[in-house]
Motif scaffolding. Structure first.
Motif, PDB file in Angstrom:
ATOM      1  N   ALA A 137      -7.358  -0.535  -6.009  1.00 38.36           N
ATOM      2  CA  ALA A 137      -8.365  -1.577  -5.757  1.00 38.36           C
ATOM      3  C   ALA A 137      -7.696  -2.879  -5.313  1.00 38.36           C
ATOM      4  O   ALA A 137      -8.189  -3.576  -4.420  1.00 38.36           O
ATOM      5  N   ASP A 182       0.822  -1.202   0.000  1.00 36.62           N
ATOM      6  CA  ASP A 182       0.000   0.000   0.000  1.00 36.62           C
ATOM      7  C   ASP A 182       0.862   1.261   0.000  1.00 36.62           C
ATOM      8  O   ASP A 182       0.616   2.194  -0.765  1.00 36.62           O
ATOM      9  N   THR A 186      -8.250   1.768   1.504  1.00 32.41           N
ATOM     10  CA  THR A 186      -7.476   1.750   0.261  1.00 32.41           C
ATOM     11  C   THR A 186      -8.371   1.429  -0.926  1.00 32.41           C
ATOM     12  O   THR A 186      -8.262   2.049  -1.998  1.00 32.41           O
ATOM     13  N   GLY A 187      -9.250   0.462  -0.747  1.00 28.66           N
ATOM     14  CA  GLY A 187     -10.189   0.146  -1.816  1.00 28.66           C
ATOM     15  C   GLY A 187     -11.075   1.332  -2.161  1.00 28.66           C
ATOM     16  O   GLY A 187     -11.330   1.614  -3.334  1.00 28.66           O
ATOM     17  N   ALA A 188     -11.518   2.067  -1.127  1.00 28.74           N
ATOM     18  CA  ALA A 188     -12.350   3.246  -1.367  1.00 28.74           C
ATOM     19  C   ALA A 188     -11.568   4.343  -2.081  1.00 28.74           C
ATOM     20  O   ALA A 188     -12.138   5.124  -2.857  1.00 28.74           O
ATOM     21  N   SER A 189     -10.245   4.398  -1.843  1.00 28.53           N
ATOM     22  CA  SER A 189      -9.413   5.417  -2.502  1.00 28.53           C
ATOM     23  C   SER A 189      -9.437   5.279  -4.022  1.00 28.53           C
ATOM     24  O   SER A 189      -9.232   6.249  -4.746  1.00 28.53           O
ATOM     25  N   ALA A 190      -9.680   4.055  -4.496  1.00 27.76           N
ATOM     26  CA  ALA A 190      -9.737   3.835  -5.940  1.00 27.76           C
ATOM     27  C   ALA A 190     -10.896   4.583  -6.585  1.00 27.76           C
ATOM     28  O   ALA A 190     -10.892   4.811  -7.799  1.00 27.76           O
ATOM     29  N   LEU A 191     -11.883   4.980  -5.787  1.00 27.99           N
ATOM     30  CA  LEU A 191     -13.055   5.682  -6.315  1.00 27.99           C
ATOM     31  C   LEU A 191     -12.960   7.186  -6.146  1.00 27.99           C
ATOM     32  O   LEU A 191     -13.890   7.916  -6.504  1.00 27.99           O
ATOM     33  N   ARG A 226      -6.312   3.594 -10.394  1.00 26.83           N
ATOM     34  CA  ARG A 226      -7.497   3.156  -9.640  1.00 26.83           C
ATOM     35  C   ARG A 226      -7.480   1.632  -9.454  1.00 26.83           C
ATOM     36  O   ARG A 226      -7.800   1.131  -8.360  1.00 26.83           O
ATOM     37  N   TRP A 227      -7.134   0.925 -10.513  1.00 29.02           N
ATOM     38  CA  TRP A 227      -7.055  -0.534 -10.391  1.00 29.02           C
ATOM     39  C   TRP A 227      -5.955  -0.937  -9.404  1.00 29.02           C
ATOM     40  O   TRP A 227      -6.105  -1.915  -8.660  1.00 29.02           O
ATOM     41  N   ALA A 274      -6.962  -3.345  -1.626  1.00 23.39           N
ATOM     42  CA  ALA A 274      -8.025  -3.663  -0.665  1.00 23.39           C
ATOM     43  C   ALA A 274      -7.920  -5.082  -0.124  1.00 23.39           C
ATOM     44  O   ALA A 274      -8.690  -5.464   0.773  1.00 23.39           O
TER      45      ALA A 274
END
Length: 450
Positions: free
Chosen positions: A184, A39, A103-108, A180-181, A187
């Motif tokens: 993702a 990360d 971290t997953g939310a950061s992709a959005l 973004r990927w 996450a």
């Protein structure tokens, strides 16, 4: 739980060989450690990509990096306190969940502001995880190889950082919205948190200290019955109880006060200085290296390629430090690798040819990450069990304050004296850290204080 009973649990653990149960604790914690590194490594590459895609200014880039480190500073201090209160394993799992989801939310994220907020939340989890994980593993490791085991744990950082470099090299430049990927993929820790929570045992030393003697005994029996992987020389040297603050500290205030008790005060000061200086130089350099290379005229793909090659030098750095730490001891290994980091930083700042950038960058990576391995090995050994996670967490928290300051300092230093000045400053911080290591306690081959 009496002090004698607590010490008995520790003595039983120290007499053990390295078993399959130890391997499970080390690998289980190591995977979490690698995901953490992945990360941190990804955000340095994402920033470089956003400079190209969003036209980020240096100030905006530094805010994204510093937001994560601000969260890490708070997470480290609170995580250590919680781990001494509710247990190492529970906090370890919770931190993985927090930063995996964030971290997953950061992709959005649709803009800089949202990314800064999410990076702060990610930092809360990241900051708490590292000192808690190193404390957790150190409390299981046999005394004769404890330092080496922690360096191996820290070596998982190189695996995670290498994974991030590969993702950066293969995914970010080659796929639409590749950054973004990449985030993702980061996450994954949210899922792995379940494995940690149900697949790993709680620290027997912590259980014994909290008076849960039957649970502590059951954990140790599991390790005693586990098949041997590697034999370990028996018989750690006894520790004089009078040299340590051994009284139970049930409240957060009392645990914090214990760090500054007479036997521990100078150790705490020295440890905080080392953590501050190493964090400033390491994160100032490695968060910015991909962007600095890009700004020096290398293309995005070339910058990521150089970053990947430089990152690979971390693994032999850990291997050499892991061997030396049980031969030279913690302080000597740490100080030598910090001096090596200082020399490499100076050379990197003066390099212009591609071969020189790669050679000095790999040397910086080799020495700096070897130093990190030694630092994580010595940190939990400074304090007794009742204060261990608190002490490690606060040392890491002080270090994260430096990592907040480091990213915005790079554009300022670049404006004053260019890349050469930036790495002269980093070299100076490494030298200060090397000197401060001699204020730490040397516990090579000795039992942890209970």
């Amino acid at each position: 739980m009496s002090e004698t009973s607590t010490t008995s649990i520790g003595a039983r653990l120290d007499r053990l060989p390295f078993t399959r149960a130890h391997g499970r604790v080390l690998s289980g914690s190591g995977v979490g450690w690698a995901l953490d590194a992945m990360d941190v490594g990804l955000i340095s590459l994402v920033i470089a990509a956003l400079v190209a895609e969003w036209g980020l200014t240096p100030d905006a880039s530094s805010w994204i990096a510093s937001a994560g480190f601000a969260g890490m500073a708070i997470g480290a201090t609170l995580g250590g306190l919680l781990a001494d209160r509710i247990g190492r394993r529970s906090v370890f799992a919770l931190t993985l969940l927090v930063y995996g989801v964030a971290t997953g939310a950061s992709a959005l994220a649709g803009g800089v502001a949202a990314l800064i907020i999410l990076r702060f939340i990610v930092g809360l989890g990241l900051g708490a995880e590292l000192p808690v994980a190193s404390t957790y593993v150190s409390e299981f490791a046999p005394a004769r190889i404890r330092g080496r085991v922690i360096v191996i744990l820290e070596a998982f950082w190189a695996l995670g950082w290498t994974a991030s470099a590969l993702i950066g090299y293969l995914v970010i430049p080659n796929i639409d919205d590749g950054w973004r990927w990449a985030l993702a993929i980061g996450a994954i820790p949210a899922v792995y948190a379940l494995v940690v929570r149900w697949g790993l045992p709680e620290s027997a030393r912590w259980l014994a200290r909290r008076g849960r003697s039957s649970e502590a005994d059951a954990v140790v029996r599991e390790f005693e019955a586990s098949p041997t992987w590697f034999p370990v020389k028996a018989g750690p040297q006894p520790v004089a109880a009078s040299s340590y603050a051994t009284a139970e500290a049930p409240t957060a205030r009392e645990r914090l006060a214990g760090l500054w008790s007479a036997p521990l005060r100078m150790r705490t000061i020295a440890l905080w200085v080392v953590w501050f200086c190493v964090n400033f130089a390491y994160y100032g350099a490695f968060i910015w290296i991909p962007t600095l290379l890009f700004s020096q005229g290398f293309g995005l793909v070339k910058s990521f390629e150089f970053t990947l090659i430089i990152t690979l030098a971390q693994l032999p750095g850990y291997a050499v430090a892991g061997w030396l730490i049980e031969v030279w001891g913690r302080r000597a290994t740490l100080s030598v690798f910090l001096v090596g980091s200082a020399v490499a930083a100076l050379l990197f700042g003066q390099s212009s040819a591609e071969w020189a950038i790669l050679a000095s960058g790999m040397a910086l990576s080799f020495f700096n990450l070897g130093a990190w391995g030694a630092l994580y090995a010595v940190t939990p050994e400074v304090y007794p069990t009742s204060l261990r996670a608190t002490g490690a967490g606060w040392a890491a928290g002080v270090g994260r304050l430096a990592s907040i300051l480091a990213p915005p300092s790079v554009p300022l230093l670049m404006g004053q004296g260019g890349l050469g000045l930036v790495f002269v400053v980093f070299g100076a911080f490494f030298v200060i850290a090397a000197a401060a290591t001699w204020g730490l306690v040397e516990r090579r081959g000795r039992a942890l204080a209970e």
